[in-house]
Design a protein around this motif. Sequence first.
Motif, PDB file in Angstrom:
ATOM      1  N   UNK A  22      14.342   0.182   3.090  1.00  0.00           N
ATOM      2  CA  UNK A  22      14.592  -0.071   4.501  1.00  0.00           C
ATOM      3  C   UNK A  22      13.990  -1.327   5.071  1.00  0.00           C
ATOM      4  N   UNK A  23      13.362  -2.165   4.244  1.00  0.00           N
ATOM      5  CA  UNK A  23      12.744  -3.383   4.778  1.00  0.00           C
ATOM      6  C   UNK A  23      12.373  -4.328   3.648  1.00  0.00           C
ATOM      7  N   UNK A  24      12.017  -5.542   4.032  1.00  0.00           N
ATOM      8  CA  UNK A  24      11.472  -6.534   3.112  1.00  0.00           C
ATOM      9  C   UNK A  24      10.166  -7.041   3.712  1.00  0.00           C
ATOM     10  N   UNK A  25       9.054  -6.804   3.023  1.00  0.00           N
ATOM     11  CA  UNK A  25       7.736  -7.106   3.565  1.00  0.00           C
ATOM     12  C   UNK A  25       7.261  -8.500   3.178  1.00  0.00           C
ATOM     13  N   UNK A  26       6.789  -9.232   4.163  1.00  0.00           N
ATOM     14  CA  UNK A  26       6.066 -10.493   3.948  1.00  0.00           C
ATOM     15  C   UNK A  26       4.575 -10.180   3.955  1.00  0.00           C
ATOM     16  N   UNK A  66      -8.596 -15.291  -1.085  1.00  0.00           N
ATOM     17  CA  UNK A  66      -9.883 -14.924  -1.635  1.00  0.00           C
ATOM     18  C   UNK A  66      -9.822 -14.130  -2.926  1.00  0.00           C
ATOM     19  N   UNK A  67     -10.969 -13.538  -3.271  1.00  0.00           N
ATOM     20  CA  UNK A  67     -11.098 -12.723  -4.475  1.00  0.00           C
ATOM     21  C   UNK A  67     -12.154 -11.663  -4.215  1.00  0.00           C
ATOM     22  N   UNK A  68     -12.187 -10.673  -5.096  1.00  0.00           N
ATOM     23  CA  UNK A  68     -13.127  -9.581  -4.918  1.00  0.00           C
ATOM     24  C   UNK A  68     -12.409  -8.301  -4.547  1.00  0.00           C
ATOM     25  N   UNK A  69     -13.117  -7.321  -3.995  1.00  0.00           N
ATOM     26  CA  UNK A  69     -12.480  -6.062  -3.612  1.00  0.00           C
ATOM     27  C   UNK A  69     -11.328  -6.299  -2.640  1.00  0.00           C
ATOM     28  N   UNK A  70     -10.256  -5.536  -2.790  1.00  0.00           N
ATOM     29  CA  UNK A  70      -9.091  -5.715  -1.937  1.00  0.00           C
ATOM     30  C   UNK A  70      -9.363  -5.118  -0.555  1.00  0.00           C
ATOM     31  N   UNK A  71      -9.114  -5.938   0.469  1.00  0.00           N
ATOM     32  CA  UNK A  71      -9.226  -5.529   1.871  1.00  0.00           C
ATOM     33  C   UNK A  71      -7.884  -5.790   2.546  1.00  0.00           C
ATOM     34  N   UNK A  72      -7.245  -4.729   3.029  1.00  0.00           N
ATOM     35  CA  UNK A  72      -5.962  -4.845   3.715  1.00  0.00           C
ATOM     36  C   UNK A  72      -6.208  -4.869   5.221  1.00  0.00           C
ATOM     37  N   UNK A 124      -2.898  -9.395   4.060  1.00  0.00           N
ATOM     38  CA  UNK A 124      -2.419  -9.157   5.425  1.00  0.00           C
ATOM     39  C   UNK A 124      -0.893  -9.176   5.437  1.00  0.00           C
ATOM     40  N   UNK A 125      -0.255  -8.020   5.576  1.00  0.00           N
ATOM     41  CA  UNK A 125       1.211  -7.991   5.658  1.00  0.00           C
ATOM     42  C   UNK A 125       1.692  -8.080   7.105  1.00  0.00           C
TER      43      UNK A 125
END
Length: 282
Positions: free
Chosen positions: A13-17, A22-28, A55-56
Amino acid sequence: MTTPRTGTLEVPGARLHYEVRGSGPVLVLIHGGAGDAGVFHEIADPLAEHFTVVAPDRRGHSRSPLDPPSGTPRVADHSDDVVRLLGELTDGPALVYGSSSGAVVALDLLARHPDRVRRVLAHEPPVIGLLPDAAAYRRLFADVRVTHRRQGAEVAMRQFLVGVGLAEAGWEMPPLSELPPPLRELMTRTAANEPFFLEHELTEVTEYEPDTGALLKAADRLLVGVGRDAARQMPGRTGAALAARLGLPVAELPGGHTGYVEDAEAFAARLTELLADGPLTA
């Protein structure tokens, strides 16, 4: 400001940008209504010194179009999108910061997909059902929707912002021509998101009822944040009400509802303090 790595992800239902730094632990970082990944540009670089910052643009916003281009995404659609994006980027659980509507998405993510989350900071989620005057806000939002249809997004957004305490009566957005080019580009995109927010997201998000049972089970991984200057505003009140419902302390954040713009340096430092490995404290 560094240039992020960008990508797209096809989801049902969508296309996400999305943008990665950076690097290291993933932070959304999950933006609020009418926003996109660009609202976090000022905090993304300092955070990228400690984390892989993802960041999406949430579906229906800016560079993440719906397919087909209609309908109202559910909160669960947005949190499922985060799970799909994490599946592309990491095998392990992630740190998550959500602002406003994005904080509601973060709560749903933790409740429904706890295995994908290491720690969540939900910043002023507008869960108005926890307020004693929830009915008044529901009437306000219904009036805002009518205003949008009759007078357009600019007038309706002003009514909304004043009604929830995020702007003073008579507030006007400065002309785009007076803004520096990067901010002008961002504000042009977010203004284009306002009709979607007013017609689709506002009611869907504010009607969301958090699964307090599931959140209590994961309370050792949840922080509820409220801006230092936001205690009397509706989103600050809902954040405090959620923390009280779950028996959690409120994590104070710099500034108000958009502290990540108002005082980006201090805000990034506070996020790093709250989300870095170690005991979960407010």
